[in-house]
Design an enzyme around this catalytic site. Structure first.
Site: not given
Ligand code: UD1
Length: 418
Positions: A23, A92, A116, A122, A124, A396
């Site tokens: 990550n 992603r 996924c 999302p 957003d 992965r």
């Molecule tokens: C990253 C990690 C993943 C880890 C996650 C949480 C990487 C490549 N992946 O994923 O391994 O499980 O952090 O520690 O670093 N959300 C929204 N809107 C947004 C963005 C996120 O609602 O625009 C929500 C997501 O749906 C989820 C939560 O926020 O429920 C956390 O997501 P996020 O911290 O963004 O995870 P990732 O960056 O996708």
């Protein structure tokens, strides 16, 4: 397609070297889009996700050389600002190219990643933040089309999303003026990204706290950076050790990167020792049930929830696991039940009643961390053979996991499925 065959019931013993953090690697590779001169990353893990990001960057025209544990990335050859659906849907994290492409070129066309297995996920917050920096955005045919020279702004994230924090940092580093991002993620990988960007000429402060300040610069140069050790991989091997009543030491990881996890292992009854860049956990005499609730860093990582559940299936007593980060991250439960686990689900909570033993069974991996949980359950199972299908999920995020577990005494091998 490969599958993993495991005969469990043997305590894992010994020392294992942790690879560079997946990550960190993915956003760092994307961040090199911003560099006007070549960048070299050290301690790069050899993972399917690393190769997937390599493909995305190559499709933009970047020149990448990945030899051994280091990778050279040259962004001077970029000829396109489009990240196509076929590549983004496979991983992603490809969406990370949006911020740096927009920051450097003032335009980007990046496929929306879609949902996924672990939730709708999302983007957003990424998009709202880019708009706050002055980007004009539209969605056309499944793509985000972003235009505009960015200017610094104050932006508060609705949730401390790791990916949104990283995308916005990478965009803001080339914006004109000062950006203040609040309620940001504090994961160690965020600080690693800031260290890389600062090393090539960025001016970012506060990474690792909930307020990051970025003073925009006109250009970024090149440089070298060593990726931090993978705290999730380290946690996975430590759990496998404790779950099998073994004694495992992980090397190459900062114990401060696991602030909520290590106390939980201790609470379960494991003896945990840390020093410098290693952690040792032993549970020769077994362990007991626990309550665990996932939260953004410094809370208990959602990326270790499934593995911890596999361990708690054979704990002494009852455990309650609450998943607060993703809406659908209990994919491992039905498969663990096939191995004899006693788990009941109620919304975002799982009640795990410890059983005296699991037994081997054919099971199916559904996502990266759920598959690690099934491997751990297979190592714990005292009777029979566990066959974990769809191991591409595990590849992965874990480099040759079977060879490394075998070096700790596990009976595990990979076979090609007909
Ligand atoms: C990253 C990690 C993943 C880890 C996650 C949480 C990487 C490549 N992946 O994923 O391994 O499980 O952090 O520690 O670093 N959300 C929204 N809107 C947004 C963005 C996120 O609602 O625009 C929500 C997501 O749906 C989820 C939560 O926020 O429920 C956390 O997501 P996020 O911290 O963004 O995870 P990732 O960056 O996708």
């Amino acid at each position: 397609m490969d599958k993993m065959l495991i005969r469990g019931g043997r305590p894992l013993m010994g020392t294992i070297q942790v690879r560079g953090a997946k990550n960190s690697t993915l956003p760092l590779m994307a961040a090199s889009i911003l560099a006007e001169e070549p960048c070299v990353l050290h301690n790069v893990p050899c993972l399917h996700d690393t190769f997937a990001m390599d493909k995305v960057l190559a499709s933009l025209g970047m020149t990448i050389d990945f030899t051994g544990r280091y990778m050279t990335l040259d962004a001077s050859t970029i000829a396109s600002q489009t990240a196509p659906y076929d590549l983004v849907r496979k991983m992603r994290a490809s969406f990370f190219v949006l911020g740096p492409l927009l920051g450097r070129f003032g335009r980007a066309r990046v496929s929306l990643p879609g949902g996924c297995a672990i939730g709708t996920r999302p983007v957003d917050i990424h998009l709202k933040g880019l708009e706050a920096l002055g980007a004009s955005l539209r969605i056309e045919e499944g793509y985000v089309i972003a235009d505009g020279r960015l200017t610094g702004a104050d932006f508060a994230l609705d949730f401390p999303s790791v990916g949104a924090t990283e995308n916005l940092m990478m965009a803001a580093v080339r914006a004109e003026g000062v950006t203040r991002l609040s309620n940001v993620a504090r994961e160690p990988e965020i600080a690693d990204l800031a260290a890389f960007l600062n090393g090539i000429g960025g001016r970012i402060s506060g990474a690792g706290t909930d307020l990051i300040t970025i003073v925009g610069v006109d250009a970024l140069g090149g440089g070298e950076h060593t990726i931090i050790g993978d705290r999730i991989e380290a946690g996975t091997f430590l759990i496998a050790g404790v779950a099998t009543h073994g004694d495992v030491t992980v090397q190459g990881v900062n114990p401060e990167h696991l602030p909520a996890f290590l106390p939980k292992l201790r609470e379960a009854g494991a003896e945990v020792e840390t020093q410098g860049n290693w952690i040792r956990a032993r549970a020769i005499n077994g362990f007991k049930g626990l309550d665990v609730a996932t939260r953004p860093f410094p809370g208990f990582p959602t990326d270790l929830q499934a593995q911890m559940m596999a361990m708690l299936c054979v704990a002494d007593g009852v455990s309650v696991i609450r998943e607060n980060v993703f809406e659908n991250r209990f994919m491992q439960v039905a498969e663990l039940a096939r191995m004899g686990a006693d788990i009941s689900l109620d919304g975002n909570a799982a009640v795990v009643r410890g059983v005296s033993a699991l037994s081997g069974a054919p099971v199916m991996a559904s996502d990266l961390r759920a598959s690690a949980a099934l491997v751990i359950a297979g190592l714990v199972a005292e009777k029979g053979e566990t066959a974990v299908a769809r191991v591409y999920h595990i590849d992965r995020g874990y480099e040759r996991i079977e060879e490394r577990l075998a070096a700790l005494g596990a009976d595990i091998r990979r076979v090609q499925q007909a």
